[in-house]
Write a protein that holds these residues in place. Structure first.
Motif, short mmCIF file in Angstrom:
data_model
loop_
_atom_site.label_atom_id
_atom_site.label_comp_id
_atom_site.label_asym_id
_atom_site.label_seq_id
_atom_site.Cartn_x
_atom_site.Cartn_y
_atom_site.Cartn_z
N GLU A 716 50.18 -6.65 -12.68
CA GLU A 716 48.59 -6.83 -11.77
C GLU A 716 47.93 -8.37 -12.70
O GLU A 716 47.24 -8.79 -12.32
CB GLU A 716 48.27 -6.14 -10.80
CG GLU A 716 49.36 -5.65 -9.32
CD GLU A 716 49.10 -4.63 -9.05
OE1 GLU A 716 48.04 -4.28 -9.51
OE2 GLU A 716 49.35 -3.86 -8.34
N GLU A 717 48.24 -7.13 -13.69
CA GLU A 717 46.89 -7.88 -14.91
C GLU A 717 47.27 -9.10 -15.40
O GLU A 717 46.36 -10.06 -15.05
CB GLU A 717 46.58 -6.52 -15.82
CG GLU A 717 45.75 -5.21 -15.01
CD GLU A 717 45.41 -4.77 -16.32
OE1 GLU A 717 46.03 -4.70 -17.38
OE2 GLU A 717 44.50 -3.47 -16.32
N LYS A 720 46.97 -11.49 -12.50
CA LYS A 720 45.51 -12.25 -12.49
C LYS A 720 44.80 -12.92 -14.25
O LYS A 720 44.07 -14.01 -13.43
CB LYS A 720 44.14 -10.92 -12.35
CG LYS A 720 44.48 -9.89 -10.98
CD LYS A 720 44.04 -9.08 -11.06
CE LYS A 720 44.17 -7.97 -9.30
NZ LYS A 720 43.47 -6.64 -9.45
N GLU A 723 46.15 -16.09 -13.50
CA GLU A 723 45.35 -17.32 -12.35
C GLU A 723 44.02 -17.75 -12.89
O GLU A 723 43.45 -18.84 -12.71
CB GLU A 723 44.89 -16.29 -10.82
CG GLU A 723 46.53 -15.86 -10.45
CD GLU A 723 46.23 -15.26 -9.25
OE1 GLU A 723 45.07 -14.48 -9.34
OE2 GLU A 723 46.97 -14.80 -8.32
N TYR A 724 43.68 -16.63 -13.92
CA TYR A 724 42.08 -16.75 -14.04
C TYR A 724 42.27 -18.53 -15.42
O TYR A 724 41.41 -19.22 -15.38
CB TYR A 724 41.85 -15.54 -15.30
CG TYR A 724 40.43 -16.21 -15.99
CD1 TYR A 724 39.17 -16.17 -15.39
CD2 TYR A 724 40.46 -15.71 -17.52
CE1 TYR A 724 38.18 -16.95 -16.55
CE2 TYR A 724 39.79 -15.95 -18.10
CZ TYR A 724 38.09 -16.91 -17.21
OH TYR A 724 37.08 -16.17 -18.10
#
Length: 798
Positions: A716-717, A720, A723-724
């Motif tokens: 998940e990290e 994310k 995406e960042y």
């Protein structure tokens, strides 16, 4: 003393011997009663003219230079002209008889005494007509086998050279007087004889053809049988005679042409026969070259060795380099046969055809890097597999692909300069890894950052400092190949923050040194670590001040909070907070008030996801200290009130995110260290599960660390973070395009695309599609305007 005695050569000489005066009188007279020729009496003159007999009695007492004068004796009657002509004829016949004796094979009668006459025409005539013709006939009609015939030619060359040497010695006076006076129209005996011999023997088409055939037979026999011929020792002798007669250049050229033709045919045949076994073909080529080198060293002059080897290598490997490189490099790299690979490199470099090997080297590693990068099932092992490939490639560079430095040795040293890796192959390796990383954008950079994270967490351990630094440098070497610098930078930044916050970094000094190395040698943009270390230092000072205001045994004295600047740390504000136990929440509120009293203008947000805690738990086996995450501690503290709590009640009590709660309970009840029991048992947490405190838990250590479930969190990290990164790239592209257009005012699409790529290449390599989308977005936002006449032309909008 008579002049004939004075001019007589020493008895050790093989030159013409002049007769005594009586014999000379008979030779020059026409018959027995003929008068002697005019005599010349030698006189020795110093200070007086005295008879020679009286002078000899006093000769020992004389000093100084001696002058010899030839004084005619008028008392001797002159010889007639007819007698002179008859004597010349007799002399000519004697000389002719001597030359015939010397230069006729199989004749060995005694050599008569000679007197100097003019006989250059006689020598040329006899050499050309009789001697050369006779030798030529014997050699042409000889029935010896081809190789044995060479021995016959060598034998006649030796005989000829010996006889001419004797004749030259006998006629030394002729060479020294007559030839010198008539030069350059008249050649010496030696030059005249060798000229005729070369013209009639070596330049004879039939003899030349037979010599070539004999040489070819010898060469083919040795090459076909892979061993020396019994008459090999004759070849150096032949070469010696050819060199003496200035014929070696033609021999060398024929030798080279023969070698080239032979090995071209053999190469074509073996390439067909060994089409499926190219490595065996290469080994056969090596064997052939070694055999040819040994043969050259055995029979040829040193100056011919390199020419023969060069022709042999070129003939054997002509149009074979690409086939050999593409067919064998993979198996040689797999088997780590770097010696054979080095031999191939050396041979290809000597024939100036290294490009096929260079391309094969690049393609091999690019293919294997792509396979590793694309293998998503083994992402955890990606970096180690890439390091293994890089190590193999480096071994090939430092072992097989070596070239001598171009600078010559200095006169004052005898040290041989060390060979270094071929720069072209170094570039090929860099290209292979760079293109291989493109097969799966972003992922290699991410995994390299995570690999470094693990190394920095473990620390040096039992390794030496040099070994530990070698592991770090090897991983950083892979980072050079990544074009996604921003991905590595972002992941490394986040993982560094975790190490520092949870105290999992092995050494702050190593962390600081790594940041410095990254900034100075790999990425100038790598400067985020300084503020992070500054925050940690200030936080320690703040906590020291806070603890000084508390009682030593109080609960606040056990609190350790870290204050972070949001701009320096890669964490966003927590959207959902969990409900902490009342006493813990009370202590946090106290610290918040203390901090705001010092910094009234700042906002303090708590992030419990990275928090840790130490709990004392009483089990039947005794008291254990549990080192857990703050989320795990919140769950475990619930069991101070109850021994059994359903999942739904736990969720309601602490109001934690559902996925986070399930992972937390899973780590406490389903891992290796089960401080809780789950009913029913199983690996997954269900809504109807019930959890109980495991009083039977035991561990040999007094302090027990319970790991959190990290696998899904990492995924998940990672999502994310990616995406960042993508969002950050859009902003970066927009800023670069606007900055370029503001400077240029107008640009075509192709030029703008190229300028944009160049502007952001130190951060990442954008795709053409991404650039096009950002240009369209800026047009819609009215930062740019598209030309009405030319859709590929853009203008900056002020």
């Amino acid at each position: 003393m008579e002049v004939s005695v004075l001019l007589t050569l020493p008895t050790t000489s093989e030159g013409p011997v002049f007769l005594q005066s009586a014999a000379a009188t008979q030779l020059w007279g026409t018959d027995g009663s003929a008068s002697s020729p005019r005599r010349k009496i030698a006189r020795l003159d110093t200070d007086s003219d005295i008879a020679s007999s009286s002078f000899r009695s006093r000769s020992k007492a004389l000093k100084g230079p001696i002058t010899i004068k030839v004084i005619p004796d008028d008392s001797v009657p002159r010889v007639s002209q007819a007698s002179r002509e008859q004597d010349k004829t007799k002399q000519f016949n004697d000389v002719r008889k001597c030359i015939v004796t010397l230069l006729t094979p199989s004749r060995d009668p005694p050599i008569p005494n000679l007197v100097h006459v003019r006989f250059d025409i006689l020598c040329v005539s006899f050499l050309d007509r009789e001697m050369a013709t006779s030798l030529c006939k014997i050699l042409l009609e000889a029935e010896e086998e081809p190789v044995e015939w060479i021995s016959l030619l060598v034998k006649f060359c030796e005989w000829f050279e010996t006889q001419v040497a004797l004749l030259t010695s006998l006629l030394t006076y002729y060479d020294q007087v007559y030839v010198v006076n008539h030069s350059p129209n008249v050649l010496s005996i030696h030059d005249e004889a060798y000229s005729v011999f070369a013209e009639r023997i070596f330049e004879n088409p039939q003899l030349a053809k037979r010599l070539q055939d004999s040489l070819s037979s010898w060469l083919h026999w040795e090459r076909d049988n892979h061993e020396p011929h019994e008459y090999r020792e004759t070849i150096p002798k032949l070469i010696k005679h050819l060199t003496t007669h200035n014929q070696f250049a033609a021999f060398e050229q024929y030798y080279i042409d023969n070698s080239q033709l032979y090995y071209q045919k053999e190469s074509e045949k073996k390439a067909r026969d060994l089409l499926e076994n190219p490595l065996q073909f290469f080994k056969d080529v090596q064997t052939r070259i070694q055999e040819e080198e040994a043969r050259s060293e055995a029979v040829l002059p040193v100056g011919s060795w390199g020419l023969v080897r060069q022709v042999t290598e070129a003939a054997l490997l002509d149009n074979r380099a690409e086939w050999l490189a593409n067919s064998t490099l993979g198996s040689l790299m797999t088997s780590k046969d770097l010696k054979t690979l080095g031999d191939m490199y050396t041979l290809f470099s000597r024939i100036n055809d290294l490009k096929p090997l260079e391309r094969a080297y690049q393609e091999y590693f690019q293919k294997h890097v792509e396979q590793v990068v694309k293998d998503s099932a083994k992402d955890e092992d990606m970096v180690q597999r890439l390091l293994d490939l890089k190590s193999l490639a480096d071994d090939a560079l430092s072992t097989a692909f070596l070239v001598s430095p171009p600078t010559p040795l200095t006169p004052d040293t005898s040290a041989v300069p060390e060979k270094r890796p071929d720069q072209a192959f170094t570039y090929a390796l860099n290209t292979a890894f760079t293109l291989g990383f493109r097969a799966r954008r972003n992922k290699p950079a991410e995994m390299i950052a995570k690999h470094l994270h693990q190394l920095l967490r473990k620390g040096q351990g039992t390794l030496s400092y040099a070994e530990y630094q070698g592991l770090l440098d090897a991983a950083l070497a892979l980072y050079r190949f990544s074009e996604d610098k921003d991905v590595f930078r972002t992941f490394y930044h986040r993982l560094l923050a975790k190490r520092l916050l949870v105290g999992k970094s092995a050494s702050d000094d190593v962390e600081a040194a790594m940041l410095k190395k990254l900034k100075e040698k790999y990425d100038p943009e790598f400067g985020m670590g300084e503020d992070m270390f500054k925050d940690l230092t200030l936080s320690k000072e703040m906590m020291k001040d806070y603890h000084a205001r508390q009682d030593k045994a109080s609960l606040p004295n056990k609190l350790n909070a870290v204050i972070l600047q949001q701009s320096a740390w890669p964490f966003s504000a927590t959207k959902q907070l969990v409900d902490l136990p009342a006493d813990l929440q009370k202590e946090l509120n106290k610290y918040t008030a203390f901090y705001k009293a010092k910094h009234s203008g700042r906002v303090l947000n708590w992030d419990h996801a990275l928090g840790t805690a130490s709990l004392k738990a009483r089990f039947k086996a005794g008291i254990k200290e549990l080192s857990v995450s703050l989320y795990q501690a919140i769950v475990l503290l619930l069991f101070n009130e109850k021994e059994e709590i359903p999942f739904k009640d736990i969720k309601e009590l602490i109001r934690m995110d559902d996925d986070e709660l399930r992972r937390t309970l899973q780590s406490l009840a389903c891992g290796k260290k089960k401080v809780l029991k789950k009913v029913p048992a199983g690996r997954d947490v269900e809504d109807d599960d019930i959890f109980r405190f495991n009083a039977d838990f035991d561990d040999p250590h007094a302090r027990v660390h319970i790991n959190s479930i990290q696998a899904k969190v990492s995924a998940e990290e990672t999502q994310k973070t990616n995406e960042y990164i993508e969002g950050d790239r859009k902003i970066f592209l927009d800023a670069a395009i606007v900055r370029i257009m503001k400077s240029k005012k107008e640009m075509t699409y192709e030029k703008l695309k190229a300028a944009t790529i160049d502007a952001v290449k130190n951060h990442f390599l954008p795709t053409v599609d991404a650039i096009k989308k950002r240009i369209d977005g800026l047009v819609s936002q009215e930062y740019l305007r598209r030309s009405d006449e030319d859709k590929n032309l853009f203008f900056y909008v002020a």
